[in-house]
Design a protein around this motif. Structure first.
Motif, PDB file in Angstrom:
ATOM      1  N   ASP A 170     -21.228 -77.743  82.070  1.00 38.55           N
ATOM      2  CA  ASP A 170     -20.437 -78.543  80.719  1.00 38.55           C
ATOM      3  C   ASP A 170     -21.101 -80.039  80.725  1.00 38.55           C
ATOM      4  O   ASP A 170     -22.122 -80.205  81.528  1.00 38.55           O
ATOM      5  CB  ASP A 170     -19.171 -79.123  81.819  1.00 38.55           C
TER       6      ASP A 170
ATOM      7  N   LYS B 227     -12.080 -86.962  84.873  1.00 37.96           N
ATOM      8  CA  LYS B 227     -12.018 -84.816  84.758  1.00 37.96           C
ATOM      9  C   LYS B 227     -12.498 -84.787  85.236  1.00 37.96           C
ATOM     10  O   LYS B 227     -13.072 -84.544  86.084  1.00 37.96           O
ATOM     11  CB  LYS B 227     -13.235 -85.294  83.217  1.00 37.96           C
ATOM     12  N   THR B 228     -12.078 -83.014  84.892  1.00 40.08           N
ATOM     13  CA  THR B 228     -11.773 -82.734  87.177  1.00 40.08           C
ATOM     14  C   THR B 228     -12.928 -81.465  86.833  1.00 40.08           C
ATOM     15  O   THR B 228     -12.752 -80.086  85.422  1.00 40.08           O
ATOM     16  CB  THR B 228     -10.344 -81.691  87.308  1.00 40.08           C
ATOM     17  N   PHE B 229     -13.675 -80.739  87.460  1.00 44.14           N
ATOM     18  CA  PHE B 229     -14.860 -80.404  87.419  1.00 44.14           C
ATOM     19  C   PHE B 229     -14.866 -78.842  88.486  1.00 44.14           C
ATOM     20  O   PHE B 229     -13.607 -79.330  89.632  1.00 44.14           O
ATOM     21  CB  PHE B 229     -16.100 -80.056  87.723  1.00 44.14           C
ATOM     22  N   THR B 230     -14.651 -78.276  88.355  1.00 43.35           N
ATOM     23  CA  THR B 230     -15.083 -76.993  89.821  1.00 43.35           C
ATOM     24  C   THR B 230     -16.552 -76.079  90.068  1.00 43.35           C
ATOM     25  O   THR B 230     -17.460 -75.128  88.735  1.00 43.35           O
ATOM     26  CB  THR B 230     -13.549 -75.885  89.457  1.00 43.35           C
TER      27      THR B 230
ATOM     28  N   HIS C 265     -23.886 -76.752  93.048  1.00 46.25           N
ATOM     29  CA  HIS C 265     -24.130 -77.991  91.094  1.00 46.25           C
ATOM     30  C   HIS C 265     -24.491 -79.565  91.734  1.00 46.25           C
ATOM     31  O   HIS C 265     -24.256 -79.811  92.025  1.00 46.25           O
ATOM     32  CB  HIS C 265     -22.788 -78.073  90.340  1.00 46.25           C
TER      33      HIS C 265
ATOM     34  N   PHE D  21     -23.836 -83.108  89.149  1.00 44.40           N
ATOM     35  CA  PHE D  21     -22.911 -83.543  88.053  1.00 44.40           C
ATOM     36  C   PHE D  21     -24.412 -85.579  87.629  1.00 44.40           C
ATOM     37  O   PHE D  21     -24.577 -85.606  88.922  1.00 44.40           O
ATOM     38  CB  PHE D  21     -21.764 -84.282  89.093  1.00 44.40           C
TER      39      PHE D  21
ATOM     40  N   THR E  71     -13.788 -78.628  93.877  1.00 45.56           N
ATOM     41  CA  THR E  71     -13.122 -78.654  93.096  1.00 45.56           C
ATOM     42  C   THR E  71     -13.502 -80.841  93.465  1.00 45.56           C
ATOM     43  O   THR E  71     -12.914 -80.519  93.841  1.00 45.56           O
ATOM     44  CB  THR E  71     -11.591 -78.345  92.808  1.00 45.56           C
TER      45      THR E  71
ATOM     46  N   THR F 269     -12.782 -84.222  91.226  1.00 45.68           N
ATOM     47  CA  THR F 269     -12.410 -85.413  90.029  1.00 45.68           C
ATOM     48  C   THR F 269     -14.226 -86.323  89.601  1.00 45.68           C
ATOM     49  O   THR F 269     -13.980 -87.193  90.892  1.00 45.68           O
ATOM     50  CB  THR F 269     -11.399 -85.935  89.764  1.00 45.68           C
TER      51      THR F 269
ATOM     52  N   PHE G  39     -22.241 -80.676  84.396  1.00 44.79           N
ATOM     53  CA  PHE G  39     -22.071 -80.114  85.270  1.00 44.79           C
ATOM     54  C   PHE G  39     -22.979 -79.531  85.029  1.00 44.79           C
ATOM     55  O   PHE G  39     -22.866 -78.304  83.944  1.00 44.79           O
ATOM     56  CB  PHE G  39     -20.589 -80.138  84.950  1.00 44.79           C
TER      57      PHE G  39
END
Length: 189
Positions: free
Chosen positions: A82, A94-97, A103, A105, A149, A151, A169
């Motif tokens: 993303d 924004k929330t990511f998983t 990963h 960020f 997960t 934010t 991401f």
């Protein structure tokens, strides 16, 4: 006796200077005078004024610089999951998983003047806060473990603030995780 042309010229110039001297206005800077009308003179910004971008070119340049900063930190073999861009005036929330593998960020900020933003990463009760300096040549990169997960939050700076935040991401291989593998919870040596 008739004066020579040179004397007339000097007398004429002296008269013009004397007549227009009363029309000059002092600008308050370094003892200089400016003419009564200065249509091309731009107003001086207030020392407390917020710097702004002047047109689309400044915004496009900022976007290119932030993209370069993100590219400079991209891990080898990273797979982009993303990405996005937000204005500083609206911030980021924004929330990511991070699904089956680690990963990163990555975040870069650009603004027309010196500025830093506060990035807060939250997962459950774990929270970390980071200062991100706008204009850096390399983006700030944060490692996120698989199965997390979280934010990412940057507070809105307000409508009078120019600037942008670019973020990515990326899924990465475990072998390419450099340093702490969970920068939300933190790592102790």
């Amino acid at each position: 006796m008739r004066p020579r042309n040179g004397c007339l010229t000097v007398a004429f110039i002296t008269s013009v200077i004397a007549l227009t001297g009363g029309c000059a206005k002092h600008d308050g800077q370094h003892g200089t005078d400016t003419g009564a009308e200065t249509p091309s003179a731009a107003p001086r910004p207030s020392p407390t004024a917020t710097p702004t971008w002047h047109g689309k070119e400044d915004q496009e340049k900022a976007m290119r610089n932030a993209t370069r900063a993100l590219n400079a930190t991209e891990s080898e073999g990273a797979q982009r999951v993303d990405e996005g861009v937000n204005s500083l005036s609206q911030g980021l929330n924004k929330t990511f998983t991070a699904k089956d593998r680690p990963h990163t960020f990555d975040i870069a900020c650009q603004a027309p003047g010196p500025r830093s933003i506060t990035l807060t990463l939250t997962r459950g009760t774990a929270q970390s806060e980071w200062d991100v300096t706008c204009g850096d040549r390399e983006a700030d990169q944060f490692n996120i473990p698989a199965g997390s997960t979280f934010t990412a939050h940057v507070p809105a700076a307000g409508t009078a603030i120019d600037g942008l935040v670019l973020w990515r991401f990326n899924a990465v291989d475990s072998a390419n995780v450099d340093g702490c593998d969970d920068e939300i919870k933190g790592c102790e040596d």
